[in-house]
Write a protein that holds these residues in place. Sequence first.
Motif, PDB file in Angstrom:
ATOM      1  N   ASN A 177       0.856  -1.186   0.000  1.00  0.00           N
ATOM      2  CA  ASN A 177       0.000   0.000   0.000  1.00  0.00           C
ATOM      3  C   ASN A 177       0.897   1.242   0.000  1.00  0.00           C
ATOM      4  N   PRO A 178       0.894   2.037  -1.064  1.00  0.00           N
ATOM      5  CA  PRO A 178       1.806   3.192  -1.130  1.00  0.00           C
ATOM      6  C   PRO A 178       1.505   4.268  -0.096  1.00  0.00           C
ATOM      7  N   GLU A 179       0.310   4.213   0.530  1.00  0.00           N
ATOM      8  CA  GLU A 179      -0.032   5.200   1.555  1.00  0.00           C
ATOM      9  C   GLU A 179       0.652   4.906   2.889  1.00  0.00           C
ATOM     10  N   ASN A 180       1.115   3.664   3.064  1.00  0.00           N
ATOM     11  CA  ASN A 180       1.727   3.270   4.325  1.00  0.00           C
ATOM     12  C   ASN A 180       3.211   3.629   4.361  1.00  0.00           C
ATOM     13  N   TYR A 181       3.757   3.679   5.582  1.00  0.00           N
ATOM     14  CA  TYR A 181       5.175   3.974   5.783  1.00  0.00           C
ATOM     15  C   TYR A 181       5.804   2.804   6.538  1.00  0.00           C
ATOM     16  N   VAL A 182       6.958   2.361   6.094  1.00  0.00           N
ATOM     17  CA  VAL A 182       7.684   1.314   6.819  1.00  0.00           C
ATOM     18  C   VAL A 182       9.109   1.792   7.064  1.00  0.00           C
ATOM     19  N   CYS A 183       9.644   1.406   8.211  1.00  0.00           N
ATOM     20  CA  CYS A 183      10.992   1.811   8.615  1.00  0.00           C
ATOM     21  C   CYS A 183      11.718   0.609   9.220  1.00  0.00           C
ATOM     22  N   ALA A 184      13.030   0.675   9.192  1.00  0.00           N
ATOM     23  CA  ALA A 184      13.847  -0.380   9.786  1.00  0.00           C
ATOM     24  C   ALA A 184      15.074   0.241  10.433  1.00  0.00           C
ATOM     25  N   GLY A 185      15.490  -0.341  11.543  1.00  0.00           N
ATOM     26  CA  GLY A 185      16.684   0.156  12.225  1.00  0.00           C
ATOM     27  C   GLY A 185      17.130  -0.809  13.298  1.00  0.00           C
ATOM     28  N   VAL A 186      18.331  -0.580  13.794  1.00  0.00           N
ATOM     29  CA  VAL A 186      18.910  -1.399  14.860  1.00  0.00           C
ATOM     30  C   VAL A 186      19.336  -0.470  15.986  1.00  0.00           C
ATOM     31  N   ILE A 187      18.844  -0.744  17.189  1.00  0.00           N
ATOM     32  CA  ILE A 187      19.258   0.027  18.357  1.00  0.00           C
ATOM     33  C   ILE A 187      20.590  -0.531  18.853  1.00  0.00           C
ATOM     34  N   GLN A 188      21.585   0.341  18.914  1.00  0.00           N
ATOM     35  CA  GLN A 188      22.929  -0.055  19.327  1.00  0.00           C
ATOM     36  C   GLN A 188      23.111   0.234  20.811  1.00  0.00           C
ATOM     37  N   THR A 189      23.297  -0.791  21.612  1.00  0.00           N
ATOM     38  CA  THR A 189      23.672  -0.604  23.007  1.00  0.00           C
ATOM     39  C   THR A 189      25.005  -1.301  23.229  1.00  0.00           C
TER      40      THR A 189
END
Length: 861
Positions: free
Chosen positions: A806-818
Amino acid sequence: MFDLFLLKCGYLFISVLVNSNSELIRLINNAIKNDLSSRNPTFMCLALHCIANVGSREMAEAFASEIPRILVAGDTMDSVKQSAALCLLRLYKTSPDLVLMGEWTSRVVHLLNDQHMGVVTAAISLITCLSQKNPDEFKTCVSLAVSRLSRIVSSASTDLQDYTYYFVPAPWLSCKLLRLLQCYPPPEDGAVKGRLVECLETILNKAQEPPKSKKVQHSNAKNAILFEAISLIIHYDSEPNLLVRACNQLGQFLQHRETNLRYLALESMCTLASSEFSHEAVKTHIETVINALKTERDVSVRQRAADLLYAMCDRSNAKQIVAEMLSYLETADYSIREEMVLKVAILAEKYAVDYSWYVDTILNLIRIAGDYVSEEVWYRVIQIVINRDDVQGYAAKTVFEALQAPACHENMVKVGGYILGEFGNLIAGDPRSSPLVQFNLLHSKFHLCSVPTRALLLSAYIKFINLFPETKATIQEVLRCDSQIRNSDVELQQRAVEYLKLSSIASTDVLATVLEEMPPFPERESSILAKLKKKKGPGAVSVTELEDNKREGGELNGGSDRGPDTAAMASTPSPSADLLGIRSAAPIGAAPTSAGSLLVDVFSEAGPAAPSAAVNDDGFLRFVCKNNGVLFENQLLQIGIKSEYRQNLGRMYLFYGNKTSVQFASFSTTVSCPGELQSHILSMDFYFTCSLTKPVEPLVEGGAQIQQVLNIECITDFSDAPLLNIKFRYGGALQNLTLKLPVTINKFFQPTEMSSHDFFQRWKQLSQPQQEAQKIFKANHSMDTEVLKAKLLGLGMALLDNVDPNPENYVCAGVIQTKSQQVGCLLRLEPNAQAQMYRLTLRCSKDSVSRRLCELLAQQF
């Protein structure tokens, strides 16, 4: 009688002379318990007054659960109920975590129906404070408040004889009820909403009636209710008829003989101007407001008039308003000139259909008030000229003509040097503005300028060599002279030597490549608006916040416009630069400090809040998706933040600005990590702790700004935030402030690019119930696409395009570094523009992280 006298003396001694941290408090608490448990109303009132006056945390722990019981008990006398409500309010303000209403909530709310008006007046002060922090818990108060307000408004003064003030029934209570209703959106129940609209219409009608008394107290009480009702109408912003009526009512006050009424009318109309329903009605008063700007004797009223002109400006009247503001600038008070300059610059840019008009306006602004034109303004005009091919030639011609004035402000020289260095070739065909004439004109200003401006001019000279080879010998001679290559300033000397060498050994092609025309700047929101918000001083109306009502945006992820980024600029400012701009800020002492001013102060439930160490987290959420800005500001102190993060490490610069002209004494700051946070965020290098480096200077001069640095290392994931405590003495009084520092888990995100296949494969792997957090919520702000993208990028994750079906949606990805581990996170945001709703889903390899991020993010959209 003698025993009662001794008891009163004892409580007076405790209230006045016993410190809240004294060891005697425990013994005193036992005596207070005995008096509270007695049925003698005098003893009970004395005990409650003592608790409220001392207001220590220890007293809150001892009595916070007992006082609500006294307040709602059926056999408690009215005078005791009043004291209990106000006592509980004091304890809640000092120790909100200890005052838990719980089972008492509904019974406290129903005090609005009490027969005794004094009890209702005291109870509503408590309910308003509680509603501001926990609106959902106390939302049942809306219908009761409307009912009580209706009874007061529709009654005659004889019906409430004991609570009538100069023919106005219960004005204190009416104002408090209207203020309580401003904590909530319009009632959903049609009957309640209709009754409230009737009340507001009645108040507006009564304001039009002939006065029943010539006494000033009568008009003050009557107008106080009117202005509070108008504030409620503005808050709802849903009744076009009421909004237009409110605007017309305020318009009648614009020429009132009383200064306070003119001030309040202008201030309220500023907010009305932001409503689509009343904007046109506000514009009908433009001539009156312009006249007020020119003729008012009180500077605070003149500033409100300028604020209103700024608020009512649109494309239809922009040229007229900008011209009037420019005209006023020539004679404006020095205290408001800088703010006026920023407003003119914003309006000229925002409503510029013809950018030649914009260039003329900014150059005229520099000519009239050059000393008050900040760097943001002339940066911005250069950015716009560079980004628009159609205005470059006109800008070069106009600035060339402006530089020919005998007395030319240095900011004009900066703009002229930059624009002619980039686009001087566009006017070089005219013999009157030949390359050599341009150079001689700029160089004639050189010896009058400061070092940064001279550095900019040297960069313009080397650009001239590239644009106009015929000027090479003349410019090289200037660069070669001793005053340049042996200059005592290292920056000027280095530029002269390097530019001379570059022009001597580089071929024409190399020179053209190195000195090519500046590329267009990325389109971002103007930093001038952020600058204007920072200039807002004590008593200033929040006119700049109208921009947020019209278009949600602002400084996302610390993103404000960069200045012209070439060798012409001086070196990058250090983090200790005056980010907050307070050194040049001049607070307006004459401006009233609130919308109520002298008219409404008598109806306020409390005076100015006493300094308190209660945690202030008002600015915390604003920094979830950005790193730079103002964390806290009051009439004394401004605290700004500039921070940067990389992997599991972060550095935060804290700027403390003294906004007064009086010295701060005994200034000290400490950082603490509450609870288990101490083991999760390691504060290794806070430069002003006792254990590391030297502490901050204990004296902060008036108007000065000092900087401190906090280095942060994330050991493992966390949910709480560090606390910053600031203590200092101002005018002999100890000021104590505790703030929640905006260190959130998302600051340690590393963005991760993923393909559609990889994203959904990982999404399925994180399918355990404890790994997912989901929240469906109503949009708090505008659902503008660019704003949403900016906030998601500010979160720290990678925003993945063409991944979701769905082009109206937003997706994100990331890694929290501790330090101890890495936590992978995936985000999916599904907006429903029609319903103004969002569904936010987060999946993380650690469940506590997904829940925390979901809570944080839901408050950002």
